[in-house]
Design a protein around this motif. Structure first.
Motif, mmCIF file in Angstrom:
data_model
loop_
_atom_site.group_PDB
_atom_site.id
_atom_site.type_symbol
_atom_site.label_atom_id
_atom_site.label_comp_id
_atom_site.label_asym_id
_atom_site.label_seq_id
_atom_site.Cartn_x
_atom_site.Cartn_y
_atom_site.Cartn_z
ATOM 1 N N THR A 96 0.953 -1.447 0.083
ATOM 2 C CA THR A 96 0.110 -0.217 0.109
ATOM 3 C C THR A 96 0.676 1.385 -0.318
ATOM 4 O OG1 THR A 96 0.056 -0.174 2.332
ATOM 5 C CG2 THR A 96 -1.677 -1.362 1.395
ATOM 6 N N LEU A 97 2.389 1.569 0.879
ATOM 7 C CA LEU A 97 3.038 2.641 0.962
ATOM 8 C C LEU A 97 3.303 2.453 -0.416
ATOM 9 C CD1 LEU A 97 4.759 1.530 3.622
ATOM 10 C CD2 LEU A 97 2.764 3.547 3.798
ATOM 11 N N HIS A 98 3.993 1.523 -1.600
ATOM 12 C CA HIS A 98 4.246 1.828 -2.924
ATOM 13 C C HIS A 98 3.028 1.821 -3.629
ATOM 14 C CE1 HIS A 98 6.498 0.586 -6.810
ATOM 15 N NE2 HIS A 98 4.943 0.163 -6.971
ATOM 16 N N ILE A 99 2.195 2.189 -3.693
ATOM 17 C CA ILE A 99 0.910 2.422 -4.554
ATOM 18 C C ILE A 99 0.699 3.976 -4.480
ATOM 19 C CG2 ILE A 99 -1.840 2.192 -4.845
ATOM 20 C CD1 ILE A 99 0.169 -0.489 -6.189
ATOM 21 N N GLU A 100 0.471 4.114 -3.070
ATOM 22 C CA GLU A 100 -0.048 5.062 -2.184
ATOM 23 C C GLU A 100 1.208 6.149 -2.701
ATOM 24 O OE1 GLU A 100 -0.792 6.088 1.593
ATOM 25 O OE2 GLU A 100 -1.279 3.399 1.726
ATOM 26 N N PRO A 119 0.792 1.767 9.402
ATOM 27 C CA PRO A 119 2.130 0.824 8.549
ATOM 28 C C PRO A 119 1.200 1.047 6.884
ATOM 29 C CG PRO A 119 0.614 -1.057 9.306
ATOM 30 C CD PRO A 119 0.176 0.968 10.256
ATOM 31 N N TYR A 120 -0.182 1.539 6.980
ATOM 32 C CA TYR A 120 -0.656 1.268 5.548
ATOM 33 C C TYR A 120 -0.262 2.542 4.779
ATOM 34 C CZ TYR A 120 -1.799 -2.954 7.668
ATOM 35 O OH TYR A 120 -1.911 -4.269 8.403
ATOM 36 N N GLY A 121 0.235 3.107 5.428
ATOM 37 C CA GLY A 121 0.212 5.195 5.050
ATOM 38 C C GLY A 121 -0.709 6.182 4.898
ATOM 39 N N THR A 122 -1.146 7.147 4.423
ATOM 40 C CA THR A 122 -2.246 7.919 5.298
ATOM 41 C C THR A 122 -3.540 7.948 4.104
ATOM 42 O OG1 THR A 122 -0.874 9.669 5.241
ATOM 43 C CG2 THR A 122 -0.970 8.476 7.037
ATOM 44 N N ASP A 123 -3.059 7.772 2.802
ATOM 45 C CA ASP A 123 -3.815 8.314 1.523
ATOM 46 C C ASP A 123 -4.160 6.778 1.159
ATOM 47 O OD1 ASP A 123 -4.960 9.631 -0.471
ATOM 48 O OD2 ASP A 123 -3.073 9.766 -1.450
ATOM 49 N N ASN A 178 1.322 -15.839 -8.303
ATOM 50 C CA ASN A 178 1.702 -14.943 -7.615
ATOM 51 C C ASN A 178 0.467 -13.678 -7.243
ATOM 52 O OD1 ASN A 178 4.259 -14.736 -8.826
ATOM 53 N ND2 ASN A 178 4.401 -13.336 -11.107
ATOM 54 N N ARG A 179 0.548 -13.199 -6.540
ATOM 55 C CA ARG A 179 0.616 -12.378 -5.919
ATOM 56 C C ARG A 179 0.410 -10.824 -6.076
ATOM 57 N NH1 ARG A 179 -0.723 -14.587 -0.877
ATOM 58 N NH2 ARG A 179 -3.513 -14.316 -1.366
ATOM 59 N N ILE A 180 -0.887 -9.580 -6.256
ATOM 60 C CA ILE A 180 -0.491 -8.485 -7.143
ATOM 61 C C ILE A 180 -1.026 -7.798 -6.300
ATOM 62 C CG2 ILE A 180 0.105 -9.249 -9.469
ATOM 63 C CD1 ILE A 180 -2.535 -7.791 -10.430
ATOM 64 N N VAL A 181 -0.763 -6.279 -5.896
ATOM 65 C CA VAL A 181 -1.984 -5.639 -5.092
ATOM 66 C C VAL A 181 -1.889 -4.437 -6.154
ATOM 67 C CG1 VAL A 181 -2.040 -3.763 -3.186
ATOM 68 C CG2 VAL A 181 -1.178 -6.752 -2.955
ATOM 69 N N LEU A 229 -16.303 11.902 -4.097
ATOM 70 C CA LEU A 229 -15.486 12.574 -2.968
ATOM 71 C C LEU A 229 -13.930 12.031 -2.710
ATOM 72 C CD1 LEU A 229 -17.771 11.172 0.128
ATOM 73 C CD2 LEU A 229 -17.669 13.263 -1.207
ATOM 74 N N GLY A 230 -13.200 11.895 -3.611
ATOM 75 C CA GLY A 230 -11.369 11.279 -4.141
ATOM 76 C C GLY A 230 -11.669 9.819 -3.540
ATOM 77 N N PHE A 231 -12.453 8.973 -3.586
ATOM 78 C CA PHE A 231 -12.411 7.325 -2.325
ATOM 79 C C PHE A 231 -10.945 6.774 -3.244
ATOM 80 C CE2 PHE A 231 -13.540 3.655 -0.639
ATOM 81 C CZ PHE A 231 -14.156 4.386 0.613
ATOM 82 N N ARG A 232 -10.576 6.139 -2.559
ATOM 83 C CA ARG A 232 -9.548 5.584 -2.713
ATOM 84 C C ARG A 232 -9.352 3.982 -2.489
ATOM 85 N NH1 ARG A 232 -2.909 7.769 -3.159
ATOM 86 N NH2 ARG A 232 -2.678 6.832 -5.054
ATOM 87 N N CYS A 233 -9.135 2.696 -3.382
ATOM 88 C CA CYS A 233 -8.737 1.182 -2.573
ATOM 89 C C CYS A 233 -8.179 0.919 -3.513
ATOM 90 C CB CYS A 233 -10.651 0.455 -4.111
ATOM 91 S SG CYS A 233 -12.299 1.774 -3.386
ATOM 92 N N ILE A 234 -7.909 -0.296 -2.453
ATOM 93 C CA ILE A 234 -6.667 -0.683 -2.172
ATOM 94 C C ILE A 234 -6.879 -2.477 -2.240
ATOM 95 C CG2 ILE A 234 -4.327 -1.324 -2.746
ATOM 96 C CD1 ILE A 234 -3.557 2.226 -1.581
ATOM 97 N N ALA A 235 -6.191 -3.496 -3.681
ATOM 98 C CA ALA A 235 -6.432 -4.256 -2.831
ATOM 99 C C ALA A 235 -5.653 -5.714 -3.451
ATOM 100 C CB ALA A 235 -8.027 -5.151 -3.889
#
Length: 330
Positions: A96-100, A119-123, A178-181, A229-235
């Motif tokens: 998540t830090l990398h993606i953000e 640990p998951y960042g703030t965005d 493989n697993r991806i995020v 509203l700028g909603f941000r998802c990570i999976a």
């Protein structure tokens, strides 16, 4: 539901043996939700069971907002996860830090999404950890986090829900285990998901106030697809949290749907390799390892609970020209 002590028993044991602490929130009888409390935009024709399921999730989200909880993980009562979940989540945090750090964002927020030391960042607003599947966006250049040769990634031969699979044809992503995020679209099912405080505020507004209410997982799909509203998802894909189906009568599966009339000879958990619930007897009996659901297909037949080491991933970049045709049902 409060009277499903059987489900609470099973979930308590699974959480305990994997070092998790959980809090139960009561399910909701949709027939008791007054008409005045049903939001504008609620889909016509949905039954009371679906309404109750939706309201139960809204109550959990309301709790986050009301109590100013920085972030929380919400799981269904039949959730199951890999015995390595804590190690998986540590690597997911790096992802998540990398993606953000590399993805463009339109959040334009002033209130913190999480505490500064998260640990998951703030965005981020939603971490969609437990799902049937989530597609990726194939129309833009974007960052991914790749965990190659992940023994806890369900083998491609066992991938489910063809409509919801991401396109992993680009060379940096391809691999049987493989697993991806990434930032998902068109996700489905909500076996487990995390919300930041910012995300809980936005989702509660979107579902209860704005007139955009939708059946629970459809709500997550809509808000991840459209990003109001700028909603941000990570999976992640494959999923990190699946759904468990116990052996015995299928009538016990759900309080939302009538599944009476069937019988399951053997318990199953979707999309999880070293399932905690399927390995409870081995864990409680003091065995030093757990077994895969798919011998002969998984990367490893068993996982050593003492010496097993979860792999490290790395960031990769994929240009939109790298995606090859990937046929899926619409």
């Amino acid at each position: 539901m409060a009277d499903r002590t059987d489900k609470r028993d099973a979930l308590s044991i699974a959480a305990s043996v994997t070092g998790l602490k959980i809090e139960f929130l009561d399910g909701v009888n949709g027939a008791l939700v007054p008409e005045k409390a049903i939001p504008i935009g609620w889909p016509e024709g949905e039954d009371n069971h679906t309404l109750g399921c939706w309201r139960a999730h809204m109550n959990a989200i309301q709790k986050i907002v009301r109590e100013q909880i920085p972030s929380a993980l919400i799981m269904e009562d039949d959730a199951d996860w890999d015995v390595t979940l804590k190690a998986q989540m540590a690597e997911f945090a790096r992802a998540t830090l990398h993606i953000e750090s590399l993805s463009p964002t339109t959040s334009h927020q002033t209130l913190p999404a999480t505490t500064p030391d998260s640990p998951y960042g703030t965005d981020w607003d939603l971490l969609w950890l437990g799902h049937c599947g989530t597609r990726n966006r194939e129309d833009r250049d974007q960052p991914y986090y790749l965990i190659p040769s992940d023994p806890t990634a369900v083998p491609q031969s066992q991938w489910g829900y063809p409509r919801r699979q991401p396109n992993m044809t680009p060379a940096p992503l391809a691999g049987t285990y493989n697993r991806i995020v990434y930032e998902p679209v068109r996700g489905l099912c909500m076996f487990g998901y995390a919300l930041s405080l910012r995300g809980a505020r936005r989702l509660l507004y979107h579902q209860a106030i704005s007139g955009e209410a939708a059946v629970s997982d459809r709500a997550l799909q809509k808000i991840c697809n459209d990003r109001p509203l700028g909603f941000r998802c990570i999976a992640p894909y494959p999923t990190l949290i699946g759904t468990h189906r116990a052996a015995g009568t299928t009538a016990k599966d759900s309080d939302r749907e009538d599944r009476a009339g069937g019988f399951r000879e053997k318990a199953v958990t979707g999309q999880i390799v070293f399932s905690t619930r399927l390995n409870l007897e081995r864990i409680l009996g003091g065995e030093g390892s757990v077994l895969t659901q798919w011998p002969g297909e998984s990367m490893l037949e068993e996982w050593n609970l003492t010496s097993g080491v979860y792999p490290r991933g790395r960031g990769v970049w994929v240009a939109k020209e790298e995606y090859l045709p990937f046929e899926r049902p619409n």
